[in-house]
Design a protein around this motif. Sequence first.
Motif, PDB file in Angstrom:
ATOM      1  N   MET A  49       2.839  -3.147   9.905  1.00  0.00           N
ATOM      2  CA  MET A  49       1.887  -2.607   8.858  1.00  0.00           C
ATOM      3  C   MET A  49       2.414  -3.230   7.623  1.00  0.00           C
ATOM      4  O   MET A  49       3.030  -3.522   7.131  1.00  0.00           O
ATOM      5  CB  MET A  49       2.599  -1.161   8.601  1.00  0.00           C
ATOM      6  N   LEU A  50       1.211  -3.675   7.251  1.00  0.00           N
ATOM      7  CA  LEU A  50       1.002  -4.020   5.669  1.00  0.00           C
ATOM      8  C   LEU A  50       0.524  -3.061   4.801  1.00  0.00           C
ATOM      9  O   LEU A  50      -0.512  -2.240   4.777  1.00  0.00           O
ATOM     10  CB  LEU A  50      -0.125  -5.265   5.598  1.00  0.00           C
ATOM     11  N   CYS A  51       1.516  -2.581   3.725  1.00  0.00           N
ATOM     12  CA  CYS A  51       1.470  -1.286   3.086  1.00  0.00           C
ATOM     13  C   CYS A  51       1.509  -1.878   1.370  1.00  0.00           C
ATOM     14  O   CYS A  51       2.579  -2.532   0.951  1.00  0.00           O
ATOM     15  CB  CYS A  51       2.690  -0.816   3.284  1.00  0.00           C
ATOM     16  N   THR A  74       3.289   8.193   7.810  1.00  0.00           N
ATOM     17  CA  THR A  74       2.890   8.445   9.366  1.00  0.00           C
ATOM     18  C   THR A  74       2.781   7.126  10.005  1.00  0.00           C
ATOM     19  O   THR A  74       3.251   6.615  10.939  1.00  0.00           O
ATOM     20  CB  THR A  74       1.708   9.110   9.525  1.00  0.00           C
ATOM     21  N   ALA A  75       2.325   6.182   9.137  1.00  0.00           N
ATOM     22  CA  ALA A  75       1.923   4.818   9.650  1.00  0.00           C
ATOM     23  C   ALA A  75       3.303   3.951   9.967  1.00  0.00           C
ATOM     24  O   ALA A  75       3.293   3.246  10.727  1.00  0.00           O
ATOM     25  CB  ALA A  75       0.858   4.007   9.063  1.00  0.00           C
ATOM     26  N   MET A  76       4.163   4.256   8.834  1.00  0.00           N
ATOM     27  CA  MET A  76       5.214   3.588   9.097  1.00  0.00           C
ATOM     28  C   MET A  76       6.302   4.199  10.247  1.00  0.00           C
ATOM     29  O   MET A  76       6.700   3.107  11.112  1.00  0.00           O
ATOM     30  CB  MET A  76       6.259   3.918   7.868  1.00  0.00           C
ATOM     31  N   GLU A  77       6.187   5.490  10.890  1.00  0.00           N
ATOM     32  CA  GLU A  77       6.836   5.909  11.721  1.00  0.00           C
ATOM     33  C   GLU A  77       6.144   5.316  13.203  1.00  0.00           C
ATOM     34  O   GLU A  77       6.916   5.061  14.212  1.00  0.00           O
ATOM     35  CB  GLU A  77       6.620   7.302  11.877  1.00  0.00           C
ATOM     36  N   LEU A  78       4.940   4.910  12.976  1.00  0.00           N
ATOM     37  CA  LEU A  78       4.426   4.201  14.222  1.00  0.00           C
ATOM     38  C   LEU A  78       4.367   3.007  14.403  1.00  0.00           C
ATOM     39  O   LEU A  78       3.859   2.174  15.424  1.00  0.00           O
ATOM     40  CB  LEU A  78       2.760   4.634  14.392  1.00  0.00           C
ATOM     41  N   SER A  79       4.971   2.090  13.332  1.00  0.00           N
ATOM     42  CA  SER A  79       4.846   0.695  13.139  1.00  0.00           C
ATOM     43  C   SER A  79       6.319   0.157  13.809  1.00  0.00           C
ATOM     44  O   SER A  79       7.334   0.731  13.289  1.00  0.00           O
ATOM     45  CB  SER A  79       4.543   0.163  12.046  1.00  0.00           C
ATOM     46  N   ARG A  81       7.194  -2.835  12.644  1.00  0.00           N
ATOM     47  CA  ARG A  81       7.745  -3.630  11.298  1.00  0.00           C
ATOM     48  C   ARG A  81       6.712  -3.215  10.304  1.00  0.00           C
ATOM     49  O   ARG A  81       5.657  -3.092  10.261  1.00  0.00           O
ATOM     50  CB  ARG A  81       7.664  -5.111  11.493  1.00  0.00           C
ATOM     51  N   CYS A  82       7.335  -3.167   9.251  1.00  0.00           N
ATOM     52  CA  CYS A  82       6.697  -2.736   7.714  1.00  0.00           C
ATOM     53  C   CYS A  82       6.908  -3.710   6.647  1.00  0.00           C
ATOM     54  O   CYS A  82       8.084  -3.979   6.471  1.00  0.00           O
ATOM     55  CB  CYS A  82       7.067  -1.376   7.270  1.00  0.00           C
ATOM     56  N   VAL A  83       5.707  -4.004   6.048  1.00  0.00           N
ATOM     57  CA  VAL A  83       5.793  -5.078   4.914  1.00  0.00           C
ATOM     58  C   VAL A  83       5.312  -4.516   3.813  1.00  0.00           C
ATOM     59  O   VAL A  83       4.114  -3.875   4.033  1.00  0.00           O
ATOM     60  CB  VAL A  83       5.156  -6.335   5.349  1.00  0.00           C
ATOM     61  N   LEU A  84       5.964  -4.444   2.695  1.00  0.00           N
ATOM     62  CA  LEU A  84       5.475  -3.860   1.388  1.00  0.00           C
ATOM     63  C   LEU A  84       4.803  -4.940   0.338  1.00  0.00           C
ATOM     64  O   LEU A  84       5.600  -6.018   0.360  1.00  0.00           O
ATOM     65  CB  LEU A  84       6.496  -3.116   0.566  1.00  0.00           C
ATOM     66  N   PHE A 105      11.555  -1.129   4.273  1.00  0.00           N
ATOM     67  CA  PHE A 105      10.608  -2.164   4.622  1.00  0.00           C
ATOM     68  C   PHE A 105      11.237  -3.621   5.068  1.00  0.00           C
ATOM     69  O   PHE A 105      12.485  -3.624   4.689  1.00  0.00           O
ATOM     70  CB  PHE A 105      10.030  -2.407   3.205  1.00  0.00           C
ATOM     71  N   ASP A 106      10.762  -4.139   6.054  1.00  0.00           N
ATOM     72  CA  ASP A 106      11.422  -5.314   6.503  1.00  0.00           C
ATOM     73  C   ASP A 106      11.265  -6.432   5.678  1.00  0.00           C
ATOM     74  O   ASP A 106      12.173  -7.380   5.598  1.00  0.00           O
ATOM     75  CB  ASP A 106      10.668  -5.733   7.974  1.00  0.00           C
TER      76      ASP A 106
END
Length: 131
Positions: A49-51, A74-79, A81-84, A105-106
Amino acid sequence: MTNGFRIASALLENDQVRIIMPGGELRKNTDFAGSMTSAALRDFHFDLMLCSCAAISPEGAYETSLAVKDLKRTAMELSERCVLLADRTKFQATAPYRTAGLRNFDRIFTNADDGLLLPYRQAGLPVFNRP
């Protein structure tokens, strides 16, 4: 997948990209958001996820809209890895709705200068910049 109408429109120029947009309420400044949009995401799993965010502080990433905050959570829960992604202006901005703590965030990428990022790095947060 994107909830951003402008992003989807730009990606249409590339025939190699498949674009999926969750339904819901289309808003002028926040694109698709709301409970219908969050519910549509629940059928997916994401590798990455790119946020973005409206504001960032050592306590977390923030949004100006409750609906957008909920969608991003919600998207973070389903991802996996998360990048801010936060440009330098987000470090001086404020917003009322906390999306997540920065440790969720990773990686955090920004164009903010090293001086502004010192407290984040001292806290051991994975912040990377290219001013």
